[in-house]
Write a protein that holds these residues in place. Structure first.
Motif: not given
Lengths: 114, 114
Positions: A94, A103-105
């Motif tokens: 992030s 958040l990027h997963f």
């Protein structure tokens, strides 16, 4: 779109092995995170990093260490794998300067320790 | 610290009927709120986010959520469920008072019955 790439989708390791899980993001995000996900326990934070060479313990750091030598890469290390570390591991990133940044997963690494 | 409560661990709906997944969070001046979806053996994908603009937030795949400060809720809805909506859904809160921390609900498993 932000891309977070975890190097392995599935890993099988033996007890006592040293295990490296690698994560790379391509959006110049300052924050990077490692979570593990277990049925009934949800997502638990292992470690996070808010800058190169910086790291903070999360809720369950025991048995793990991390490395952040470059901004785009955050590695999770299991010094001596144990069967109770069998789990799904999720990396995320992030933007630090914007707390609204989600958040990027990555797609996760399913680790089995035998 | 924040806490996030997803009131239902499992929800079953028939295809074509409305979906309601409930989320409550502990109070904060102005949190950021997110909903994520996770399909089996995948990472978490952002569905939508609330960041103190409009209280009704539209996301991908026809989902939307309404922020209600008085009720400290951020429930996720969809007018008509599709088979492909079957997945795990997570409510997540980011609190500016705690810097880079994200707080996860325990997840709601959505089953869509044909």
């Amino acid at each position: 779109d932000v891309k977070v790439t975890q190097s392995s989708r599935y890993l099988v390791k033996r007890t006592g092995e040293k295990v490296f899980l690698e994560c790379v993001q391509d959006m110049d995000h300052e924050n990077m995170f490692w979570y593990r996900q277990d049925p009934g326990l949800g997502l638990r934070l292992i470690y996070f990093s808010y800058d190169v060479k910086m790291k903070e313990k999360g809720d369950i750091p025991e048995g793990y260490s991390v490395s952040r030598e470059k901004k785009e890469r955050f590695s999770l290390i299991l010094e001596s794998a144990s069967t109770n570390q069998t789990s799904m591991y999720l990396c995320a990133s992030s933007k630090r300067t914007d707390y609204n940044s989600p958040l990027h997963f990555g797609n996760g690494t399913r680790l089995t320790v035998t | 610290a924040q806490s996030v409560t997803q009131l239902d661990s499992h929800v079953s709906v028939s295809e074509g009927t409305p979906v309601l997944l409930r989320c409550n969070y502990s109070s904060s001046y102005s949190p950021s709120l997110f909903w994520y979806v996770q399909h089996p053996n995948k990472g978490l994908q952002l569905l939508l986010k609330y960041t103190s603009a409009a209280t009704l937030v539209k996301g991908i795949n026809g989902f939307e959520a309404e922020f209600k400060k008085s009720e400290t809720s951020f429930h996720l809805t969809k007018p008509s469920a599709h088979m492909s909506d079957a997945a795990e859904y997570f409510c997540v809160v980011s609190d500016p008072d705690t810097g880079n921390q994200f707080y996860f609900g325990t997840g709601t498993s959505l089953t869509v019955i044909p």
